[in-house]
Motif scaffolding. Structure first.
Motif, PDB file in Angstrom:
ATOM      1  N   PRO A  69       0.830   9.312  -6.805  1.00  0.00           N
ATOM      2  CA  PRO A  69       1.058  10.461  -7.693  1.00  0.00           C
ATOM      3  C   PRO A  69       2.250  11.290  -7.219  1.00  0.00           C
ATOM      4  CG  PRO A  69      -0.970  10.711  -6.430  1.00  0.00           C
ATOM      5  CD  PRO A  69      -0.465   9.364  -6.147  1.00  0.00           C
ATOM      6  N   THR A  70       2.799  12.046  -8.125  1.00  0.00           N
ATOM      7  CA  THR A  70       4.029  12.780  -7.818  1.00  0.00           C
ATOM      8  C   THR A  70       3.822  13.848  -6.757  1.00  0.00           C
ATOM      9  OG1 THR A  70       3.531  14.107  -9.770  1.00  0.00           O
ATOM     10  CG2 THR A  70       5.168  12.372 -10.021  1.00  0.00           C
ATOM     11  N   PHE A  71       2.570  14.320  -6.608  1.00  0.00           N
ATOM     12  CA  PHE A  71       2.354  15.346  -5.591  1.00  0.00           C
ATOM     13  C   PHE A  71       2.197  14.770  -4.185  1.00  0.00           C
ATOM     14  CE2 PHE A  71      -2.114  14.377  -5.331  1.00  0.00           C
ATOM     15  CZ  PHE A  71      -2.501  14.057  -6.622  1.00  0.00           C
ATOM     16  N   PHE A  72       2.123  13.459  -4.065  1.00  0.00           N
ATOM     17  CA  PHE A  72       2.081  12.825  -2.738  1.00  0.00           C
ATOM     18  C   PHE A  72       3.470  12.863  -2.117  1.00  0.00           C
ATOM     19  CE2 PHE A  72      -2.108  12.085  -2.705  1.00  0.00           C
ATOM     20  CZ  PHE A  72      -2.629  10.809  -2.574  1.00  0.00           C
ATOM     21  N   GLU A  73       3.494  12.895  -0.805  1.00  0.00           N
ATOM     22  CA  GLU A  73       4.771  12.925  -0.108  1.00  0.00           C
ATOM     23  C   GLU A  73       5.485  11.572  -0.193  1.00  0.00           C
ATOM     24  OE1 GLU A  73       4.363  14.488   3.819  1.00  0.00           O
ATOM     25  OE2 GLU A  73       6.271  13.618   4.428  1.00  0.00           O
ATOM     26  N   THR A  74       4.708  10.503  -0.159  1.00  0.00           N
ATOM     27  CA  THR A  74       5.300   9.161  -0.127  1.00  0.00           C
ATOM     28  C   THR A  74       5.459   8.629  -1.542  1.00  0.00           C
ATOM     29  OG1 THR A  74       4.088   8.786   1.918  1.00  0.00           O
ATOM     30  CG2 THR A  74       5.089   6.863   0.889  1.00  0.00           C
ATOM     31  N   GLU A  75       6.672   8.219  -1.835  1.00  0.00           N
ATOM     32  CA  GLU A  75       6.935   7.648  -3.155  1.00  0.00           C
ATOM     33  C   GLU A  75       6.763   6.137  -3.063  1.00  0.00           C
ATOM     34  OE1 GLU A  75      10.601   9.309  -4.682  1.00  0.00           O
ATOM     35  OE2 GLU A  75      10.850   7.524  -5.940  1.00  0.00           O
ATOM     36  N   SER A  76       5.879   5.586  -3.877  1.00  0.00           N
ATOM     37  CA  SER A  76       5.683   4.140  -3.797  1.00  0.00           C
ATOM     38  C   SER A  76       4.945   3.650  -5.033  1.00  0.00           C
ATOM     39  CB  SER A  76       4.870   3.757  -2.551  1.00  0.00           C
ATOM     40  OG  SER A  76       3.535   4.202  -2.684  1.00  0.00           O
ATOM     41  N   ARG A  77       5.036   2.370  -5.221  1.00  0.00           N
ATOM     42  CA  ARG A  77       4.225   1.706  -6.246  1.00  0.00           C
ATOM     43  C   ARG A  77       3.697   0.415  -5.637  1.00  0.00           C
ATOM     44  NH1 ARG A  77       5.994  -0.527 -12.278  1.00  0.00           N
ATOM     45  NH2 ARG A  77       4.077  -1.689 -12.654  1.00  0.00           N
ATOM     46  N   SER A  78       2.413   0.153  -5.826  1.00  0.00           N
ATOM     47  CA  SER A  78       1.776  -1.021  -5.214  1.00  0.00           C
ATOM     48  C   SER A  78       1.162  -1.886  -6.304  1.00  0.00           C
ATOM     49  CB  SER A  78       0.665  -0.592  -4.249  1.00  0.00           C
ATOM     50  OG  SER A  78       1.144   0.332  -3.313  1.00  0.00           O
ATOM     51  N   ILE A  79       1.310  -3.182  -6.140  1.00  0.00           N
ATOM     52  CA  ILE A  79       0.648  -4.127  -7.051  1.00  0.00           C
ATOM     53  C   ILE A  79      -0.142  -5.104  -6.185  1.00  0.00           C
ATOM     54  CG2 ILE A  79       0.992  -6.006  -8.699  1.00  0.00           C
ATOM     55  CD1 ILE A  79       3.319  -4.499  -9.844  1.00  0.00           C
ATOM     56  N   VAL A  80      -1.446  -5.119  -6.398  1.00  0.00           N
ATOM     57  CA  VAL A  80      -2.310  -6.054  -5.677  1.00  0.00           C
ATOM     58  C   VAL A  80      -2.619  -7.206  -6.627  1.00  0.00           C
ATOM     59  CG1 VAL A  80      -4.503  -6.356  -4.493  1.00  0.00           C
ATOM     60  CG2 VAL A  80      -3.307  -4.171  -4.346  1.00  0.00           C
ATOM     61  N   ARG A  81      -2.222  -8.401  -6.246  1.00  0.00           N
ATOM     62  CA  ARG A  81      -2.449  -9.579  -7.097  1.00  0.00           C
ATOM     63  C   ARG A  81      -3.644 -10.354  -6.565  1.00  0.00           C
ATOM     64  NH1 ARG A  81       0.379 -11.526 -10.745  1.00  0.00           N
ATOM     65  NH2 ARG A  81       0.082 -13.701 -10.175  1.00  0.00           N
ATOM     66  N   LEU A  82      -4.541 -10.641  -7.471  1.00  0.00           N
ATOM     67  CA  LEU A  82      -5.757 -11.350  -7.114  1.00  0.00           C
ATOM     68  C   LEU A  82      -5.698 -12.731  -7.742  1.00  0.00           C
ATOM     69  CD1 LEU A  82      -8.542 -11.159  -5.855  1.00  0.00           C
ATOM     70  CD2 LEU A  82      -9.368 -10.146  -7.952  1.00  0.00           C
ATOM     71  N   GLY A  83      -5.647 -13.749  -6.891  1.00  0.00           N
ATOM     72  CA  GLY A  83      -5.560 -15.107  -7.415  1.00  0.00           C
ATOM     73  C   GLY A  83      -6.859 -15.551  -8.073  1.00  0.00           C
ATOM     74  N   ASP A  84      -7.957 -15.349  -7.311  1.00  0.00           N
ATOM     75  CA  ASP A  84      -9.221 -15.882  -7.807  1.00  0.00           C
ATOM     76  C   ASP A  84     -10.360 -15.106  -7.175  1.00  0.00           C
ATOM     77  OD1 ASP A  84     -11.081 -18.941  -7.353  1.00  0.00           O
ATOM     78  OD2 ASP A  84     -10.960 -17.617  -9.087  1.00  0.00           O
ATOM     79  N   LEU A  85     -11.278 -14.641  -8.001  1.00  0.00           N
ATOM     80  CA  LEU A  85     -12.476 -13.970  -7.479  1.00  0.00           C
ATOM     81  C   LEU A  85     -13.673 -14.486  -8.254  1.00  0.00           C
ATOM     82  CD1 LEU A  85     -13.775 -11.653  -5.763  1.00  0.00           C
ATOM     83  CD2 LEU A  85     -13.491 -10.216  -7.751  1.00  0.00           C
ATOM     84  N   ARG A  86     -14.658 -14.949  -7.540  1.00  0.00           N
ATOM     85  CA  ARG A  86     -15.869 -15.460  -8.203  1.00  0.00           C
ATOM     86  C   ARG A  86     -17.090 -14.761  -7.652  1.00  0.00           C
ATOM     87  NH1 ARG A  86     -14.489 -20.379 -10.816  1.00  0.00           N
ATOM     88  NH2 ARG A  86     -12.391 -20.968 -10.167  1.00  0.00           N
ATOM     89  N   PHE A  87     -17.952 -14.382  -8.577  1.00  0.00           N
ATOM     90  CA  PHE A  87     -19.201 -13.721  -8.206  1.00  0.00           C
ATOM     91  C   PHE A  87     -20.336 -14.472  -8.880  1.00  0.00           C
ATOM     92  CE2 PHE A  87     -22.127 -10.372  -7.292  1.00  0.00           C
ATOM     93  CZ  PHE A  87     -22.965 -10.297  -8.392  1.00  0.00           C
ATOM     94  N   SER A  88     -21.388 -14.738  -8.135  1.00  0.00           N
ATOM     95  CA  SER A  88     -22.524 -15.421  -8.756  1.00  0.00           C
ATOM     96  C   SER A  88     -23.816 -14.912  -8.136  1.00  0.00           C
ATOM     97  CB  SER A  88     -22.412 -16.939  -8.580  1.00  0.00           C
ATOM     98  OG  SER A  88     -22.440 -17.263  -7.214  1.00  0.00           O
ATOM     99  N   SER A  89     -24.849 -14.925  -8.947  1.00  0.00           N
ATOM    100  CA  SER A  89     -26.152 -14.490  -8.457  1.00  0.00           C
ATOM    101  C   SER A  89     -27.235 -14.959  -9.436  1.00  0.00           C
ATOM    102  CB  SER A  89     -26.178 -12.973  -8.335  1.00  0.00           C
ATOM    103  OG  SER A  89     -27.451 -12.547  -7.878  1.00  0.00           O
TER     104      SER A  89
END
Lengths: 641, 307
Positions: A121-141
């Protein structure tokens, strides 16, 4: 219709979950959101009168991006919109409990090629943008109704990568490609100007991100997690409160790697640090709640009988020692009576530092096998002890054990909690085989972002790109910079006025900033060309040097975290045990090939090692604050134990 | 633990962790919030451990030394095989991991300075052979005396002492000779062409990553060194003059030959010196295989994708 469309023009619309537009999917035709519900016919089991219904629920998410805004409360707003359904409690509605047939729902959730997009956010001191890429996530129950004693969930994750940029890259180009974007998200000039805008032309996701100025800083191969929840109120095997947790989480990791230069690592650490601080910070309301809880706890403690305080760990806390004590009375290796351990460890004899392989004789002339002074095995047995076999010759036999000492015992929790405490294990987390590799390179990932001042303080012909100038030269460079600033001081007012006018002009203009440039503006003059070539050479010099790095490798990490329920009989919150089988720090700064700067000392003759224990072992016990929570004069939160 | 520290690596770490001077902005976003403080450690205990250190200095900062920075003296000479024993340290009632590390480091430094400072001198490369041989000589006297005092076999103790002294002297002689010849070969190679330049004038091949286990393992590299030396001499005295003759005639060829005479003399010597150095290293490793394994462990153990 027009009235509704006008609302969009007057408001700021931000997409939250959408199909990624900047990356090309592997399969163009695959849908982003797919739900399959299969209700198999009731199956009559042999010998049973009632049927047993089975359902399957398959949810697939593909090629989606979730844009996270730290201040957004869209989840709460969505909950307000959705109709509230009261969850019926079977205990208070026995008719419901008895009438519904038992059923099993097999849940499968699959998430592939999805992204999490976060801009600081603009009020944070550090200017950055992050993208987390998730290849594959599986959940089972398999969810049983009514609930079984044990319920397990399985999660598998593969190919997680974290990309970061040190600027708040605008979303405008990506937003413009969304469906109905011109209607729902008309261009906001003020918004686009605050952020940097870049064009995207690459084919693969990694190429696009590189073009946008992102750096792939963190990667995680795989994670396999099994979460087992046990409802001890259901009939079954009796629970041992101190040993059997309610929730057990078992995690098996692959390789977690971080590859960064100085600037990208600082940006990453600052981004994560600020986000973590924001998420964990307490408001005044939260603080009053915490204060109330500690006051209540304190009152309970003072009104109850005297409870033990946290014992300092004077006694040995390793699980192995507690096992030895428990077994020494009747331990027979393979049943042979001569292997019986008939003496306790000699407490009077301290093992000297740096000489762990010493051995000695017990003085059986004294009662109980105790001895006032231990015998030094390096000297001959004195005359009065004749009859003993003779001197001891050390010889270490390597013992390779496959058992894990951390999986046994309670890691000394009973000792930490004190006598009379009632420990109830709430949850247990086990981490197996985690490998971490941190690699820090010479150079900069964003050399174009270095300002002149930073460049001038770097040594040009040093061993490394990031090497600073020597002290005296750095002082001279700073003085030169200071005089340069001083000479511009007179023009500052004029520059400030000009800048103010320019900002006002930008804010007031409502037309897109498409300036018609002359075709000759893009053709540099010969003298400018040399400058451009020089700048490019400088950028190449300052960019990442993949051959020079420092690497911290941690392999075979095993972690066990036991968390305990709160109780007035003790203050123990958790016990954490960490074992690292191999740890080293390697560098290529000195030679052209990697050398271990710090690592295990491999020498069987000088100091043989017991392979049951890792190179590094850590045990942490944490306690709950019972006394006071207050705020100091500097608004710092202080917790007093 | 085993530490092989090069001064350049320390400079790299310092440069990486250095905080550039910036105008720190005040964190106004957290002014109305209460940030969670760092954890408070009632007790942080590190058990006793041993550290074997090799230190390779590159440059002595004389100006810092003049300013009173005594720690610069460590850069006078490399340090080999210095074993430091650090006793158990406990830091109590501190807030934050930074204070913990600071407390531990200051305790250890204090202990090293008060009890083990002599090891920096004893293990300096200039004095290490002397101190090791001295240790061997003392074993020759102390072991028989202890045996006599304890009523053991004095002859056996003397044999053990003599064996220990002979092993130490041989080990130090082989190590020192190997290092000196390696140094000489590198210096001569720098004059001729350089070890790591990939050119025909290079008189020295790069050493294999795996250390030789004995004399038998050195033949490959030793033969290659000798051949490379002769090849470099041949290149400078025959091939280059021939090319010059084709371009510039007899005068050019004669000049090239004259220029190549020093190389003709030095290059084969360089190869022979390197072969001798590697052979001595092989002999040393045959005498002390544990040291060889230790040195190999510092260069291996990386995953294949790391290299």
């Amino acid at each position: 219709m027009k009235q509704r469309l006008r609302i969009y023009k007057e408001s700021l619309v931000s997409p939250i979950l959408f199909r990624s537009k900047i990356f090309s999917p592997i399969c163009q035709d695959a849908p982003s959101f797919l739900v399959d519900i299969r209700d198999t016919a009731s199956i009559r089991s042999i010998g049973e009168t009632k049927g047993f219904s089975q359902k399957q629920l398959h949810v697939t998410l593909y090629h989606l991006t979730l844009r996270h805004n730290i201040d957004s409360d869209w989840i709460e707003k969505l909950q307000e919109i959705l109709p509230q359904t009261k969850l019926t409690d079977p205990e208070h509605h026995p008719s419901i409990k008895n009438e519904s047939p038992p059923s099993m729902t097999r849940v499968f959730v699959s998430i592939a090629d999805c992204n999490l997009d976060y801009s600081s956010p603009t009020f944070f001191e550090t200017e950055s943008r992050s993208i987390v890429r998730l290849g594959d996530l599986r959940f089972s129950s398999n969810i049983m109704i009514p609930a079984n004693r044990n319920q397990a969930y399985s999660i598998s994750l593969g190919d997680l990568s974290y990309h970061i940029s040190n600027q708040r890259i605008s979303h405008s180009e990506e937003d413009s490609k969304l469906c109905c974007a011109p209607i729902i998200m008309p261009t906001n000039p003020g918004r686009s100007r605050r952020c940097q805008s870049v064009s995207m032309h690459g084919t693969t996701a990694e190429a696009v991100l590189r073009e946008m100025g992102f750096v792939d800083i963190l990667g995680l191969d795989s994670v396999d997690a099994v979460i087992a929840v046990t409802d001890w109120s259901c009939p079954g095997q009796k629970r041992e409160p101190g040993k059997d947790p309610r929730i057990t989480t078992s995690l098996t990791f692959g390789l977690l790697s971080v590859n960064a230069c100085k600037d990208s690592f600082n940006c990453f650490a600052a981004t994560v640090g600020e986000l973590q601080a924001k998420l964990t910070a307490l408001t005044d309301e939260d603080l009053s709640r915490v204060r109330g809880a500690t006051v209540r706890r304190n009152q309970e403690r003072t009104t109850s009988p005297a409870v033990p305080t946290v014992q300092p760990s004077m006694q040995r806390v390793s699980g192995l020692d507690s096992e030895q004590k428990g077994n020494s009375d009747a331990f027979l290796l393979d049943g042979y009576d001569w292997t019986e351990i008939d003496h306790d460890p000699l407490r009077e004899w301290e093992i000297p530092d740096g000489d762990e392989q010493v051995a000695g004789w017990y003085n059986s002339l004294l009662e109980g096998g105790t001895c006032s002074t231990g015998l030094d095995p390096r000297v001959t047995v004195p005359d009065q002890m004749r009859g003993y076999p003779g001197r001891i010759i050390h010889h270490h036999f390597p013992f390779h054990s496959i058992s894990n000492p951390m999986s046994e015992g309670d890691m000394g929790a009973a000792g930490h909690a004190g006598k009379g405490s009632e420990l109830v294990l709430k949850s247990r987390v086990l981490i197996h085989k985690l490998a971490v590799k941190l690699r820090f390179y010479d150079g900069y990932d964003w050399p174009e972002k270095l300002n002149d001042r930073e460049k001038k303080l770097l040594r040009r012909n040093g061993t490394f790109v990031i090497e600073p100038l020597p002290r005296d030269e750095a002082v001279k460079a700073k003085e030169a910079l200071a005089s340069e600033v001083a000479s511009k001081f007179e023009d500052e007012d004029l520059t400030h006025m000009k800048r103010k006018v320019a900002i006002m002009a930008d804010l007031l203009s409502s037309v897109q900033d498409v300036e018609e440039k002359s075709p000759f503006d893009e053709t540099p003059l010969p003298e400018d060309r040399a400058k451009v070539i020089e700048q490019k050479a400088e950028m190449r010099r300052l960019s990442r040097k993949t051959k020079i790095y420092l690497q911290v490798s941690v392999n075979g990490v095993t972690v066990r975290i036991d968390a305990y329920e709160e109780s007035i009989t003790h203050r123990l919150a958790s016990v954490i045990g960490v074992s690292v089988s191999d740890l080293f720090v390697a560098e290529t700064a000195s030679l052209s090939y990697p050398v271990k700067m710090l690592g295990e000392w491999v020498n069987e003759s000088e100091h043989p090692r017991d392979t049951r224990f890792g190179t590094l072992m850590l045990k942490v016990s944490s306690a709950i604050a019972w006394r006071k929570v207050f705020i100091s004069s500097t608004s710092a939160l202080l917790i007093v134990f | 633990m085993r530490a092989i520290i090069d001064q350049r690596a320390i400079h790299f770490i310092q440069a990486f962790l250095r905080n550039d001077d910036r105008n720190e902005k005040k964190e106004t976003w957290s002014s109305h919030l209460h940030l969670i403080p760092p954890p408070r450690f009632r007790s942080f205990r590190v058990k006793a451990w041993k550290l074997k250190v090799d230190y390779i200095p590159q440059k002595l900062d004389i100006s810092a030394l003049r300013d009173g920075s005594i720690v610069e003296l460590i850069n006078l000479s490399p340090i080999d095989g210095m074993v430091i024993t650090l006793s158990q340290v406990s830091v109590e009632d501190v807030v934050g991991l930074g204070d913990v590390m600071g407390g531990l480091t200051s305790n250890w430094l204090q202990e090293i300075v008060s009890t083990q400072l002599h090891k920096f001198l004893a293990n300096a490369r200039l004095f290490e052979p002397i101190s090791d041989v001295g240790q061997g000589l003392s074993d020759l006297v102390v072991l028989p005396y202890e045996a006599f005092r304890n009523g053991e076999d004095v002859r056996r103790a003397m044999t053990t002492g003599i064996k220990s002294l002979a092993e130490t002297v041989t080990f130090q002689a082989l190590t020192t000779s190997s290092r000196l010849t390696e140094y000489a070969a590198n210096k001569m190679s720098a004059v001729v062409g350089g070890r790591y330049h990939n050119s025909a004038a290079n008189a020295l091949p790069a050493r294999p990553t795996a250390a030789p286990k004995g004399i038998r393992d050195v033949t490959g590299h030793a033969m290659e060194s000798l051949a490379r030396g002769l090849h470099a001499a041949n290149y400078k005295v025959v091939i280059v003059p021939y090319r010059e003759y084709n371009r510039n005639g007899a005068a050019g060829a004669a000049t090239s030959v004259l220029r190549g005479i020093p190389v003709m003399v030095v290059a084969p010597m360089t190869g022979a010196t390197e072969a001798l150095s590697y052979t001595l290293l092989g002999a040393r490793n045959a005498l002390r295989p544990d040291i060889r394994r230790e040195e190999e462990a510092s260069r291996t153990g990386f995953a294949s994708y790391d290299i």
